[in-house]
Design an enzyme around this catalytic site. Structure first.
Site, PDB file in Angstrom:
ATOM      1  N   GLU A 232       1.359  -3.681   4.091  1.00 33.46           N
ATOM      2  CA  GLU A 232       1.369  -2.231   4.360  1.00 33.46           C
ATOM      3  C   GLU A 232      -0.018  -1.914   4.893  1.00 33.46           C
ATOM      4  O   GLU A 232      -0.976  -1.793   4.122  1.00 33.46           O
ATOM      5  CB  GLU A 232       1.608  -1.453   3.062  1.00 33.46           C
ATOM      6  N   CYS A 266      -3.253   6.450   5.377  1.00 35.14           N
ATOM      7  CA  CYS A 266      -2.748   5.538   6.405  1.00 35.14           C
ATOM      8  C   CYS A 266      -1.881   6.276   7.408  1.00 35.14           C
ATOM      9  O   CYS A 266      -1.842   5.926   8.578  1.00 35.14           O
ATOM     10  CB  CYS A 266      -1.952   4.416   5.747  1.00 35.14           C
TER      11      CYS A 266
HETATM   12  P1  NAD Z   1      -9.225  -3.178   2.587  1.00 41.31           P
HETATM   13  O1  NAD Z   1      -8.372  -4.004   3.462  1.00 41.31           O
HETATM   14  O2  NAD Z   1     -10.679  -3.197   2.790  1.00 41.31           O
HETATM   15  O3  NAD Z   1      -8.983  -3.578   1.045  1.00 41.31           O
HETATM   16  C1  NAD Z   1      -7.714  -3.531   0.435  1.00 41.31           C
HETATM   17  C2  NAD Z   1      -7.699  -4.468  -0.764  1.00 41.31           C
HETATM   18  O4  NAD Z   1      -7.812  -5.804  -0.315  1.00 41.31           O
HETATM   19  C3  NAD Z   1      -8.850  -4.256  -1.742  1.00 41.31           C
HETATM   20  O5  NAD Z   1      -8.358  -4.368  -3.051  1.00 41.31           O
HETATM   21  C4  NAD Z   1      -9.793  -5.404  -1.421  1.00 41.31           C
HETATM   22  O6  NAD Z   1     -10.611  -5.798  -2.484  1.00 41.31           O
HETATM   23  C5  NAD Z   1      -8.799  -6.496  -1.075  1.00 41.31           C
HETATM   24  N1  NAD Z   1      -9.333  -7.592  -0.254  1.00 41.31           N
HETATM   25  C6  NAD Z   1     -10.415  -7.599   0.578  1.00 41.31           C
HETATM   26  N2  NAD Z   1     -10.541  -8.783   1.189  1.00 41.31           N
HETATM   27  C7  NAD Z   1      -9.527  -9.560   0.741  1.00 41.31           C
HETATM   28  C8  NAD Z   1      -9.103 -10.887   1.032  1.00 41.31           C
HETATM   29  N3  NAD Z   1      -9.750 -11.668   1.894  1.00 41.31           N
HETATM   30  N4  NAD Z   1      -7.999 -11.349   0.409  1.00 41.31           N
HETATM   31  C9  NAD Z   1      -7.292 -10.564  -0.430  1.00 41.31           C
HETATM   32  N5  NAD Z   1      -7.653  -9.302  -0.749  1.00 41.31           N
HETATM   33  C10 NAD Z   1      -8.755  -8.800  -0.160  1.00 41.31           C
HETATM   34  O7  NAD Z   1      -8.650  -1.695   2.707  1.00 41.31           O
HETATM   35  P2  NAD Z   1      -9.203  -0.364   2.028  1.00 41.31           P
HETATM   36  O8  NAD Z   1     -10.459   0.063   2.689  1.00 41.31           O
HETATM   37  O9  NAD Z   1      -9.202  -0.512   0.546  1.00 41.31           O
HETATM   38  O10 NAD Z   1      -8.010   0.646   2.383  1.00 41.31           O
HETATM   39  C11 NAD Z   1      -7.937   1.351   3.592  1.00 41.31           C
HETATM   40  C12 NAD Z   1      -6.891   0.746   4.506  1.00 41.31           C
HETATM   41  O11 NAD Z   1      -5.633   0.668   3.854  1.00 41.31           O
HETATM   42  C13 NAD Z   1      -6.657   1.603   5.740  1.00 41.31           C
HETATM   43  O12 NAD Z   1      -6.561   0.798   6.873  1.00 41.31           O
HETATM   44  C14 NAD Z   1      -5.320   2.268   5.446  1.00 41.31           C
HETATM   45  O13 NAD Z   1      -4.618   2.670   6.588  1.00 41.31           O
HETATM   46  C15 NAD Z   1      -4.607   1.202   4.687  1.00 41.31           C
HETATM   47  N6  NAD Z   1      -3.528   1.749   3.886  1.00 41.31           N
HETATM   48  C16 NAD Z   1      -2.246   1.495   4.262  1.00 41.31           C
HETATM   49  C17 NAD Z   1      -1.193   2.068   3.538  1.00 41.31           C
HETATM   50  C18 NAD Z   1       0.249   1.858   3.932  1.00 41.31           C
HETATM   51  O14 NAD Z   1       1.113   2.213   3.151  1.00 41.31           O
HETATM   52  N7  NAD Z   1       0.553   1.312   5.094  1.00 41.31           N
HETATM   53  C19 NAD Z   1      -1.476   2.869   2.436  1.00 41.31           C
HETATM   54  C20 NAD Z   1      -2.803   3.082   2.104  1.00 41.31           C
HETATM   55  C21 NAD Z   1      -3.824   2.520   2.825  1.00 41.31           C
END
Ligand code: NAD
Length: 518
Positions: A232, A266
């Site tokens: 997502e 998002c």
């Molecule tokens: P992010 O990708 O930086 O982090 C998300 C999660 O992934 C965190 O818990 C982080 O610690 C973890 N993570 C980081 N590197 C990783 C790796 N290599 N392997 C596994 N896990 C890892 O995103 P963010 O800044 O927390 O959130 C914002 C983003 O999320 C935006 O792009 C937003 O659009 C998206 N988002 C999407 C939805 C949806 O439903 N499509 C909903 C909410 C947010």
């Protein structure tokens, strides 16, 4: 011992210092999850559904403290924490408690050809699910996935965002308080490295919500172990405002769609496509409404927009606004940070040449909206689709049938007509994207199926070892001719079908005689 500092983005105050989960402890955590899942997966669906209702009771009882914490750690107004996180969570629990037993029970497949046999679909848990979440809806997003995973009989290892670990730990608390058996849900605290290590332990499924950049890494890591993933990811959602739209309604929709949660959504409305006939009045009205929004610390209940949660987002806003300006964009309002640099004033940018710049093509994830115009329905659709993301799109118009026709041409996971964003919080409707917004669905029946494997059980209606299947060995010429004649029964014309029938029967009898079955 390493720790994470959870901070209030409105004040910088440290809310709590939390011990992180050592990566070396994951093996033990997985092994506990596997044992716990064996028991939980054997609990009846009806009892697991009842657990969701018990959880709902705890959720409502603990609502005030949860709202307070979400608002403090993420920065969003308390109203949003309640209306956009806690209430949808209560609703989701209600929906899945009622729906899951019906969706996940065995289903029969009506057989077309093989009438003498029966096929059932049996849904069984994928085992241990790793749920990795972002910070922008720190309660609702992981909670919904956890609820679906649990009711489907899985154990969960949950890694909340390192920006909102306290909310993550409270989810664990309320699940425990509602009577979840030990280790069915375990919350691990840490940064991206811990998330990556979770995947290396080969969970049954990785349910990831976050950015495209991280999503790619998650998929790569999962591919190494052939672990299935749900992604997502981000969005760059378009709102199409048709020339017949009521301008007050349309601008209020655009306002909430682009500024809710300070635009850190998002599915935020980041691109507004307005018919050129109404563009001037639309911009004036939206600008006035943006200027009336109140920004401030979330806890006083008086503000509409909280602070920017994540420091690193701020440079993205500046870079996108400056690039747009260098392409002749007009900054209608906003664009400035407050002196403490915690808030960006609600920002509106207009201009035709911005369509290929990052403010129009890349996720902004902040209180920034960009407007361009269109002349025809086909141009609106083409412009809306001209983007690498495909999460949500909205259409504002009085002509709902036309909007529905347009909706069917938009390459996104959801289209809302005369509404924005909010279906992301509904239990009964699917949520997810296409293109760079990811794949797989959460919420709804489709979401539940993401948390189970399907087992197909094929059995005889009447048990008999006398009739062996006609396609088994040894092969013979009669067998070949019989099957070839049988193929003609798929011809369109009844005459062609009937012509073949006597030959088919004769060959079938010869074949059975030869095999000494007759
Ligand atoms: P992010 O990708 O930086 O982090 C998300 C999660 O992934 C965190 O818990 C982080 O610690 C973890 N993570 C980081 N590197 C990783 C790796 N290599 N392997 C596994 N896990 C890892 O995103 P963010 O800044 O927390 O959130 C914002 C983003 O999320 C935006 O792009 C937003 O659009 C998206 N988002 C999407 C939805 C949806 O439903 N499509 C909903 C909410 C947010």
């Amino acid at each position: 011992m390493s720790t994470l500092r959870s901070k209030n983005p409105a004040t910088g105050e440290v809310i709590q210092e939390i011990e992180t989960t050592p990566i070396e402890s994951l093996a033990e955590i997985y092994s506990r999850a596997q044992s716990a899942q064996k028991y939980w997966g054997s609990v009846s669906l009806r009892k697991r559904a009842q657990y969701l209702l018990d959880l709902r009771e705890v959720l409502v009882q603990r609502a005030d403290e949860l709202i307070d914490l979400i608002s403090k750690e993420n920065g969003k107004p308390q109203f949003e924490a309640m209306a956009n996180e806690i209430i949808p969570s209560a609703d989701l629990l209600t929906y899945f408690a009622k729906k899951a037993p019906r969706v996940l029970r065995d289903h029969r497949i009506p057989m077309v050809l093989m009438k003498h046999r029966r096929s059932d679909l049996n849904y069984w848990p994928v085992g241990v699910v790793a749920i990795i979440s972002p910070w922008n809806y720190p309660f609702l997003l992981p909670f919904a996935d956890i609820v679906m995973a649990l009711v489907a009989g899985n154990a969960v290892i949950f890694k909340p965002s390192e920006i909102t670990p306290c909310v993550g730990l409270r989810i664990q608390d309320i699940c425990n308080e509602a009577g979840l058996p030990p280790f069915v849900l375990q919350t691990v605290i840490g940064e991206g490295l811990l998330g990556a290590a979770l995947i290396d332990h080969k969970p049954g499924k990785v349910f990831f919500t976050g950015s495209v950049v991280t999503g790619r890494k998650v998929m790569e890591a999962a591919a190494k172990h052939l672990v299935p993933v749900n992604l997502e990811l981000g969005g760059k959602d378009a709102m199409i405002v048709m020339p017949d739209a009521d301008l007050d309604y349309a601008t209020s929709a655009a306002l909430w769609g682009s500024m809710s949660n300070s635009g850190q959504v998002c599915a935020s409305v980041e691109r507004i496509l307005v018919h050129e006939r109404i563009q001037e009045r639309f911009v004036e009205l939206l600008k006035a409404k943006l200027q009336r929004l109140r920004q401030g610390p979330s806890l006083n209940g008086q503000n509409d927009l909280g602070p920017i949660t994540l420091e690193k987002q701020k440079s993205i806003y500046t870079q996108q606004i400056e690039e747009a300006k260098s392409h002749g964009a007009k900054l209608e309002t906003g664009g400035e940070f407050t002196p403490d640099h915690r808030y960006l004033a609600p920002t509106l940018v207009t201009g035709h040449r911005i369509e290929d710049t990052s403010i129009y093509q890349e996720e902004t994830f902040g209180p920034v909206a960009a407007i361009t115009t269109f002349k025809s329905v086909s141009e609106a659709i083409e412009k809306a689709n001209h983007n690498r993301y495909g999460l949500l799109a909205s259409i504002i118009t009085k002509n709902v049938p036309l909007a529905e026709e347009m909706a069917r041409q938009l390459a996104v996971g959801t289209v809302t007509i005369n509404e924005v964003l909010y279906t992301a919080g509904l239990g009964e409707t699917p949520w997810g994207g296409v293109k760079d917004s990811g794949f797989g669905r959460t919420h709804s029946e489709a979401g539940l199926y993401e948390f189970v494997n399907v087992r197909h059980i094929h059995k005889p209606r009447v048990n008999s070892i006398y009739f062996k299947s006609l396609w088994w060995f040894p092969y013979s010429n009669y067998q070949f001719i019989t099957f070839r004649l049988f193929l003609n029964l798929y011809r369109q014309s009844w005459i062609d079908k009937l012509k073949v029938f006597p030959h088919l029967l004769w060959n079938l009898v010869q074949m059975l005689k030869r095999e000494k079955r007759l």
